[in-house]
Enzyme design. Structure first.
Site, PDB file in Angstrom:
ATOM      1  N   ASP A 106       0.796  -1.247   0.000  1.00  0.00           N
ATOM      2  CA  ASP A 106       0.000   0.000   0.000  1.00  0.00           C
ATOM      3  C   ASP A 106       0.824   1.290   0.000  1.00  0.00           C
ATOM      4  O   ASP A 106       0.509   2.232   0.754  1.00  0.00           O
ATOM      5  CB  ASP A 106      -0.970   0.007   1.198  1.00  0.00           C
ATOM      6  CG  ASP A 106      -1.985  -1.132   1.153  1.00  0.00           C
ATOM      7  OD1 ASP A 106      -1.933  -1.962   0.225  1.00  0.00           O
ATOM      8  OD2 ASP A 106      -2.829  -1.198   2.067  1.00  0.00           O
ATOM      9  N   ASP A 149      -4.542  -0.794  -1.810  1.00  0.00           N
ATOM     10  CA  ASP A 149      -5.828  -0.681  -1.140  1.00  0.00           C
ATOM     11  C   ASP A 149      -6.783  -0.082  -2.173  1.00  0.00           C
ATOM     12  O   ASP A 149      -6.437   0.920  -2.821  1.00  0.00           O
ATOM     13  CB  ASP A 149      -5.639   0.253   0.070  1.00  0.00           C
ATOM     14  CG  ASP A 149      -6.563  -0.025   1.229  1.00  0.00           C
ATOM     15  OD1 ASP A 149      -6.805  -1.207   1.537  1.00  0.00           O
ATOM     16  OD2 ASP A 149      -7.039   0.948   1.847  1.00  0.00           O
ATOM     17  N   HIS A 161     -10.778   0.621  -2.741  1.00  0.00           N
ATOM     18  CA  HIS A 161     -12.156   0.580  -2.225  1.00  0.00           C
ATOM     19  C   HIS A 161     -13.150   1.219  -3.190  1.00  0.00           C
ATOM     20  O   HIS A 161     -12.835   2.258  -3.787  1.00  0.00           O
ATOM     21  CB  HIS A 161     -12.240   1.353  -0.905  1.00  0.00           C
ATOM     22  CG  HIS A 161     -11.350   0.837   0.185  1.00  0.00           C
ATOM     23  ND1 HIS A 161     -11.356  -0.472   0.597  1.00  0.00           N
ATOM     24  CD2 HIS A 161     -10.434   1.470   0.978  1.00  0.00           C
ATOM     25  CE1 HIS A 161     -10.485  -0.620   1.590  1.00  0.00           C
ATOM     26  NE2 HIS A 161      -9.904   0.534   1.840  1.00  0.00           N
ATOM     27  N   HIS A 169     -17.442   2.835   0.633  1.00  0.00           N
ATOM     28  CA  HIS A 169     -17.038   1.559   1.274  1.00  0.00           C
ATOM     29  C   HIS A 169     -17.443   1.537   2.751  1.00  0.00           C
ATOM     30  O   HIS A 169     -17.430   2.582   3.422  1.00  0.00           O
ATOM     31  CB  HIS A 169     -15.516   1.388   1.132  1.00  0.00           C
ATOM     32  CG  HIS A 169     -15.036   0.030   1.532  1.00  0.00           C
ATOM     33  ND1 HIS A 169     -14.292  -0.202   2.670  1.00  0.00           N
ATOM     34  CD2 HIS A 169     -15.209  -1.180   0.943  1.00  0.00           C
ATOM     35  CE1 HIS A 169     -14.021  -1.494   2.754  1.00  0.00           C
ATOM     36  NE2 HIS A 169     -14.560  -2.111   1.723  1.00  0.00           N
ATOM     37  N   HIS A 206     -10.706   6.927   1.636  1.00  0.00           N
ATOM     38  CA  HIS A 206      -9.332   6.815   1.119  1.00  0.00           C
ATOM     39  C   HIS A 206      -9.284   5.747   0.028  1.00  0.00           C
ATOM     40  O   HIS A 206     -10.124   4.840  -0.007  1.00  0.00           O
ATOM     41  CB  HIS A 206      -8.345   6.448   2.242  1.00  0.00           C
ATOM     42  CG  HIS A 206      -8.609   5.097   2.820  1.00  0.00           C
ATOM     43  ND1 HIS A 206      -9.604   4.861   3.748  1.00  0.00           N
ATOM     44  CD2 HIS A 206      -8.038   3.886   2.584  1.00  0.00           C
ATOM     45  CE1 HIS A 206      -9.632   3.584   4.051  1.00  0.00           C
ATOM     46  NE2 HIS A 206      -8.699   2.950   3.353  1.00  0.00           N
ATOM     47  N   LYS A 214      -7.025  -5.044  -3.044  1.00  0.00           N
ATOM     48  CA  LYS A 214      -7.774  -5.609  -1.915  1.00  0.00           C
ATOM     49  C   LYS A 214      -8.687  -4.554  -1.325  1.00  0.00           C
ATOM     50  O   LYS A 214      -8.412  -3.358  -1.454  1.00  0.00           O
ATOM     51  CB  LYS A 214      -6.796  -6.130  -0.863  1.00  0.00           C
ATOM     52  CG  LYS A 214      -5.898  -5.032  -0.324  1.00  0.00           C
ATOM     53  CD  LYS A 214      -4.851  -5.537   0.612  1.00  0.00           C
ATOM     54  CE  LYS A 214      -3.982  -4.410   1.120  1.00  0.00           C
ATOM     55  NZ  LYS A 214      -4.708  -3.364   1.880  1.00  0.00           N
ATOM     56  N   CYS A 273      -2.084  -2.749   7.599  1.00  0.00           N
ATOM     57  CA  CYS A 273      -1.971  -3.670   6.469  1.00  0.00           C
ATOM     58  C   CYS A 273      -0.675  -4.478   6.466  1.00  0.00           C
ATOM     59  O   CYS A 273      -0.681  -5.644   6.069  1.00  0.00           O
ATOM     60  CB  CYS A 273      -2.171  -2.914   5.163  1.00  0.00           C
ATOM     61  SG  CYS A 273      -3.900  -2.366   5.007  1.00  0.00           S
TER      62      CYS A 273
HETATM   63  C1  VGL Z   1      -4.713   0.680   5.668  1.00  0.00           C
HETATM   64  C2  VGL Z   1      -6.303   1.588   7.034  1.00  0.00           C
HETATM   65  C3  VGL Z   1      -7.259   1.438   6.065  1.00  0.00           C
HETATM   66  C4  VGL Z   1      -3.270   0.278   5.475  1.00  0.00           C
HETATM   67  C5  VGL Z   1      -5.652   0.507   4.677  1.00  0.00           C
HETATM   68  O1  VGL Z   1      -2.815   0.205   4.329  1.00  0.00           O
HETATM   69  O2  VGL Z   1      -2.598   0.040   6.507  1.00  0.00           O
HETATM   70  N1  VGL Z   1      -5.046   1.203   6.840  1.00  0.00           N
HETATM   71  N2  VGL Z   1      -6.924   0.901   4.875  1.00  0.00           N
HETATM   72 ZN    ZN Z   2      -8.398   0.903   3.319  1.00  0.00          ZN
END
Ligand code: VGL
Ligand code: ZN
Length: 203
Positions: free
Chosen positions: A10, A48, A50, A54, A83, A108, A153
């Site tokens: 990410d 990430d 979404h 979401h 996000h 994901k 993550c």
């Molecule tokens: C993440 C919060 C929400 C991450 C992703 O990449 O750690 N954290 N979505």
């Molecule tokens: Zn996320």
């Protein structure tokens, strides 16, 4: 090593300074991750990804603010600012990340009703992303983890990788954390208990 995969979790604009869910220093790890790619023949990036609206977004829950918790059918869920909406600039990789070197990109969190921190399983710990199958078919036995965020993550990915039987190394210097209510200390103790090797301690 040929049976080791570098997992870059990410490293996206929304997790870097100026982004919607900015992680402090998130952009500082990019050059080190790029350099580490030269030492790996199997490189996987995650994104990430979404849909708008979401269920992990606080804005999708009346009366809720970011960083509050809700109960989902699969367990407790932190609510985040909007996000990494699929296709948005915030969901794009940091512009300096060497995406050309990656052979596989795993997206994901694309199902409306379930979040997915880990690169291997969604937050129900059951729904697979397909990464384990990919790594198995490539003969991967060890994974090196880098990216954002250490305590969400990256940690979820490390714990799932350990559970799946991989030898797991966390490059702590090439990760940055959100650290929400002690989440970093908690994630580190869980990773240590799971046998994850922490290298490059970041101070
Ligand atoms: C993440 C919060 C929400 C991450 C992703 O990449 O750690 N954290 N979505
Ligand atoms: Zn996320």
């Amino acid at each position: 090593m040929s049976n080791t995969a570098l997992l870059v979790i990410d490293v996206q604009n929304d997790f870097c300074p100026g982004g919607a869910l900015a992680v402090a220093g998130g952009d500082q790890i990019v050059s080190g991750i790029n350099a580490l790619m030269d030492a790996h023949s199997c490189i996987v990036l995650t994104q990430d990804w979404h849909p708008a609206g979401h269920s992990s977004f606080a804005s999708s829950h009346a009366g809720k603010a970011p960083y509050e918790m809700v109960d989902m059918p699969y367990g407790a869920q932190v609510l985040w600012p909007d996000h990494c909406v699929a296709g948005s600039q915030g969901a794009a990789f940091h512009p300096d990340l060497r995406t050309d070197a990656a052979q596989m990109i795993v997206r994901k969190g694309f199902r409306h009703a379930i979040d997915s921190y880990s690169a291997f399983f969604e937050n129900d710990h059951t729904t697979a992303t397909g990464l384990h199958g990919y790594l198995q078919e490539r003969g991967v036995k060890s994974v090196v983890l880098t990216g954002l965020a250490t305590d969400f993550c990256v940690a979820y990915s490390a714990l799932d990788a350990a559970r799946l039987g991989y030898h797991v190394t966390l490059r702590e210097d090439l990760c940055r954390a959100i650290d929400l209510n002690g989440s970093l200390a908690e994630a580190k103790s869980q990773m240590q208990a799971a046998g994850v090797i922490c290298e490059g301690i970041f101070t």
